[in-house]
Scaffold this motif. Structure first.
Motif, short mmCIF file in Angstrom:
data_model
loop_
_atom_site.label_atom_id
_atom_site.label_comp_id
_atom_site.label_asym_id
_atom_site.label_seq_id
_atom_site.Cartn_x
_atom_site.Cartn_y
_atom_site.Cartn_z
N LEU A 202 0.81 -1.22 0.00
CA LEU A 202 0.00 0.00 0.00
C LEU A 202 0.85 1.27 0.00
O LEU A 202 0.34 2.35 -0.31
N SER A 203 2.12 1.15 0.32
CA SER A 203 3.02 2.30 0.35
C SER A 203 3.66 2.56 -1.01
O SER A 203 4.42 3.53 -1.15
N LYS A 204 3.36 1.74 -1.99
CA LYS A 204 3.93 1.91 -3.33
C LYS A 204 2.99 2.77 -4.20
O LYS A 204 1.76 2.70 -4.05
N PRO A 205 3.53 3.55 -5.13
CA PRO A 205 2.70 4.40 -6.00
C PRO A 205 2.11 3.60 -7.16
O PRO A 205 2.42 3.83 -8.33
N ILE A 206 1.21 2.67 -6.82
CA ILE A 206 0.65 1.76 -7.82
C ILE A 206 -0.88 1.76 -7.77
O ILE A 206 -1.51 0.77 -8.12
N PHE A 207 -1.44 2.91 -7.35
CA PHE A 207 -2.89 3.00 -7.21
C PHE A 207 -3.39 4.28 -7.89
O PHE A 207 -2.81 5.35 -7.72
N ASN A 208 -4.46 4.13 -8.66
CA ASN A 208 -5.09 5.30 -9.28
C ASN A 208 -6.19 5.82 -8.38
O ASN A 208 -7.15 5.10 -8.07
N HIS A 209 -6.05 7.07 -7.95
CA HIS A 209 -7.03 7.71 -7.07
C HIS A 209 -7.88 8.66 -7.90
O HIS A 209 -7.41 9.73 -8.31
N PRO A 210 -9.15 8.31 -8.18
CA PRO A 210 -10.00 9.21 -8.96
C PRO A 210 -10.55 10.34 -8.10
O PRO A 210 -10.64 10.23 -6.87
N ALA A 211 -10.92 11.43 -8.75
CA ALA A 211 -11.62 12.50 -8.04
C ALA A 211 -12.97 11.97 -7.56
O ALA A 211 -13.60 11.15 -8.23
N PRO A 212 -13.43 12.38 -6.37
CA PRO A 212 -14.73 11.93 -5.87
C PRO A 212 -15.87 12.32 -6.81
O PRO A 212 -15.76 13.27 -7.60
N ALA A 213 -16.96 11.60 -6.68
CA ALA A 213 -18.13 11.88 -7.53
C ALA A 213 -18.63 13.30 -7.36
O ALA A 213 -19.16 13.90 -8.30
N SER A 214 -18.46 13.88 -6.17
CA SER A 214 -18.95 15.24 -5.93
C SER A 214 -18.18 16.28 -6.72
O SER A 214 -18.65 17.41 -6.89
N PHE A 215 -16.99 15.95 -7.22
CA PHE A 215 -16.22 16.89 -8.03
C PHE A 215 -16.64 16.87 -9.49
O PHE A 215 -16.46 17.85 -10.21
N GLU A 216 -17.13 15.74 -9.96
CA GLU A 216 -17.51 15.58 -11.36
C GLU A 216 -16.37 15.96 -12.29
O GLU A 216 -16.55 16.60 -13.32
N LEU A 217 -15.15 15.55 -11.91
CA LEU A 217 -13.96 15.76 -12.72
C LEU A 217 -13.43 14.39 -13.15
O LEU A 217 -13.18 13.53 -12.31
N PRO A 218 -13.24 14.16 -14.47
CA PRO A 218 -12.70 12.88 -14.93
C PRO A 218 -11.18 12.85 -14.77
O PRO A 218 -10.42 12.81 -15.73
N VAL A 219 -10.74 12.85 -13.52
CA VAL A 219 -9.32 12.96 -13.20
C VAL A 219 -8.93 11.83 -12.26
O VAL A 219 -9.70 11.47 -11.36
N SER A 220 -7.75 11.27 -12.45
CA SER A 220 -7.19 10.35 -11.47
C SER A 220 -5.72 10.67 -11.28
O SER A 220 -5.06 11.18 -12.19
N VAL A 221 -5.22 10.36 -10.11
CA VAL A 221 -3.82 10.61 -9.77
C VAL A 221 -3.22 9.32 -9.27
O VAL A 221 -3.82 8.62 -8.43
N THR A 222 -2.05 8.96 -9.77
CA THR A 222 -1.38 7.73 -9.37
C THR A 222 -0.47 7.99 -8.17
O THR A 222 0.35 8.91 -8.20
N GLY A 223 -0.61 7.18 -7.14
CA GLY A 223 0.20 7.35 -5.95
C GLY A 223 -0.02 6.21 -4.98
O GLY A 223 -0.74 5.25 -5.26
N PRO A 224 0.56 6.30 -3.78
CA PRO A 224 0.37 5.27 -2.76
C PRO A 224 -0.94 5.47 -2.01
O PRO A 224 -1.61 6.50 -2.16
N VAL A 225 -1.28 4.52 -1.19
CA VAL A 225 -2.39 4.63 -0.24
C VAL A 225 -1.86 5.06 1.12
O VAL A 225 -2.48 5.86 1.82
N LEU A 226 -0.70 4.54 1.48
CA LEU A 226 -0.06 4.86 2.76
C LEU A 226 1.26 5.57 2.52
O LEU A 226 1.96 5.31 1.53
N TRP A 227 1.61 6.46 3.43
CA TRP A 227 2.93 7.09 3.41
C TRP A 227 3.23 7.58 4.83
O TRP A 227 2.39 7.50 5.72
N ARG A 228 4.44 8.07 5.03
CA ARG A 228 4.82 8.66 6.32
C ARG A 228 5.27 10.09 6.09
O ARG A 228 5.93 10.39 5.09
N ASP A 229 4.91 10.96 7.05
CA ASP A 229 5.30 12.35 6.92
C ASP A 229 6.72 12.55 7.41
O ASP A 229 7.43 11.59 7.75
#
Length: 353
Positions: A202-229
Motif C-alpha cells: 500500500l506504500s507503493k505508487p501503484i494506485f489510481n485515485h479518482p476524483a470523488p463523484a462530488s467533483f464531477e472531474l474525470p481525473v485520477s492521480v497515481t500514488g500510494p495509499v499509505l505514506w509517512r510524513d
C-alpha cells in the motif's frame, strides 16, 4: 505518535446547557455572508471565533487546541452545540437553503477558524466553504455525500493527497431522523491488524485515485495509499470503493485492504442535531450507514494553513477557494522534489496538465 482516537470519540466533550444558550443568543445576530466575497467570509469567521471563544468552557477550548497540535488526538466528538431553532427542509439540490439562519455555520467557523483555516475547492459544491450533506434528488444511490446507500470507510479528496487534500474535516449534525451512524476507524487500528507485506504494497505508487463523484472531474492521480510524513507518522489517503489498481500487486493489496476493513469494527457515532465530529482526514477513515428519512449534516474542510494553496495557485491573500485542476497542473509543473516519490497524474482534457 498521535494518540488513538478511541478515547476521544467514546468520551465526548459536552457543552454545558448555560454555555450553549448564551452562545446561541450571541450567534443569532450573525448573518451568513456572500462567500464569493473574501472579506465578508473572513469577517464572519472572525466574529464566529470571538463568540465561540467567549462561550466555550476552558476545558473544551484546551481539548480543541490539543487536537490541532502535532501530537493531539486524531478525533474529537463535541455534543450539545447551538443549533438553528427553525430549520427548513433538507436541501435536495445540495445548496444552502435561502433564509436559513447562520447559527450552524457560525458554530463550525467558531470551532475551526481559531486554530486552522476552512477552505474549499471551486470544483465541488460550487466552492462553498461549508457543505450541505444531504440526499440529492437523482443521486440517492450514489456512493457519495449525496447518497443514502452505505458509504464504506474512506478519506476525503484522496486524489490531491498529501499536499492539497484536507488536513481534517468537521461534520455537524442538523437533522438525523433515523439515527443513521457515521463510522470512525483510526488508521492505527488498521496498521495494527495489517500484515507487513500489505503495508509495504500500500506504500507503493501503484494506485489510481479518482476524483470523488462530488467533483464531477474525470481525473485520477497515481500514488500510494499509505505514506509517512517528515516526523515518521503514518498517513492514509484512499477512497476504498473507488481506488483502482495499476498492476496485479495493487489489485491484491486493495482486495486485502477491503477484506481487512470489513473485518474491523469501527466506532459508530450518531451525528444528531448539535453534535460535531472533528477529525484528521489522513489519520481517520470515516463512512456512513445506509439510511431512510431525513439526514442533514454540514461539512467543512480545514488545513492548518492554506498559504501553500494560495502560493501554488497564485490566489490572493485570504483566498479560501481553490481550483483542483490548477492545483494538479501546478503540482505537475513544479520541481520534482515537491512530489512524493512516484506520484503522477492522468487527467482528462477538461483538467489537462
Amino acid at each position: 505518535m498521535p494518540q488513538s482516537t478511541v478515547p476521544a470519540v467514546s468520551d465526548p466533550l459536552i457543552v454545558p446547557e448555560p454555555a450553549k444558550q448564551a452562545w446561541l443568543q450571541a450567534v443569532r445576530v450573525l448573518r451568513y455572508p456572500d462567500t464569493r466575497d473574501i472579506d465578508e467570509w473572513r469577517a464572519f469567521a472572525k466574529e464566529s471565533v470571538a463568540v465561540a471563544q467567549a462561550h466555550l468552557p476552558a476545558p473544551i477550548r484546551r481539548k480543541l487546541q490539543s487536537f490541532f497540535s502535532p501530537t493531539g488526538p486524531d478525533a474529537l466528538l463535541i455534543e450539545n452545540l447551538p443549533g438553528d431553532p427553525h430549520l427548513p427542509p433538507p436541501p435536495a439540490d445540495g445548496r444552502r437553503p435561502e433564509g436559513k439562519s447562520a447559527i450552524s455555520e457560525a458554530v463550525i467557523a467558531g470551532l475551526i477558524e481559531s486554530n486552522a483555516e476552512i477552505f474549499a475547492y471551486s470544483n465541488e459544491k460550487a466552492g462553498a466553504p461549508i457543505h450541505e450533506v444531504a440526499p440529492m434528488a437523482g443521486k440517492e444511490h450514489m456512493t457519495s455525500n449525496a447518497g443514502r446507500v452505505v458509504f464504506p470507510c474512506h478519506t476525503d479528496v484522496a486524489f490531491l493527497a498529501p499536499d492539497f487534500s484536507p488536513d481534517g474535516l468537521i461534520l455537524l449534525g442538523l437533522r438525523n431522523q433515523t439515527a443513521a451512524g457515521t463510522s470512525v476507524l483510526p488508521l492505527e487500528r488498521v496498521l495494527e491488524s495489517a500484515p507487513s507485506s500489505l503495508v509495504e504494497a500500500l506504500s507503493k505508487p501503484i494506485f489510481n485515485h479518482p476524483a470523488p463523484a462530488s467533483f464531477e472531474l474525470p481525473v485520477s492521480v497515481t500514488g500510494p495509499v499509505l505514506w509517512r510524513d517528515a516526523r515518521g507518522v503514518a498517513k492514509i489517503g484512499v477512497q476504498t470503493h473507488a481506488v483502482q489498481p495499476v498492476n496485479a500487486e495493487a489489485r491484491e493489496a486493495i482486495a486485502s485492504l477491503r477484506r481487512l476493513l470489513a473485518s474491523l469494527q469501527p466506532e459508530r457515532v450518531i451525528l444528531g442535531p448539535g453534535t460535531a465530529l472533528v477529525f484528521r482526514n489522513d489519520r481517520v477513515l470515516h463512512g456512513r450507514d445506509a439510511f431512510a428519512g431525513e439526514r442533514w449534516l454540514q461539512r467543512a474542510y480545514f488545513t492548518k494553513s492554506a498559504q501553500s494553496f494560495r502560493q501554488r495557485t497564485g490566489a490572493p491573500a485570504g483566498a479560501f477557494v481553490f481550483d483542483a485542476c490548477q492545483l494538479l497542473r501546478k503540482r505537475a509543473q513544479s520541481d520534482a522534489a515537491v512530489l512524493p516519490p512516484g506520484i503522477g497524474t492522468d487527467a482528462a482534457p477538461s483538467c489537462a496538465l
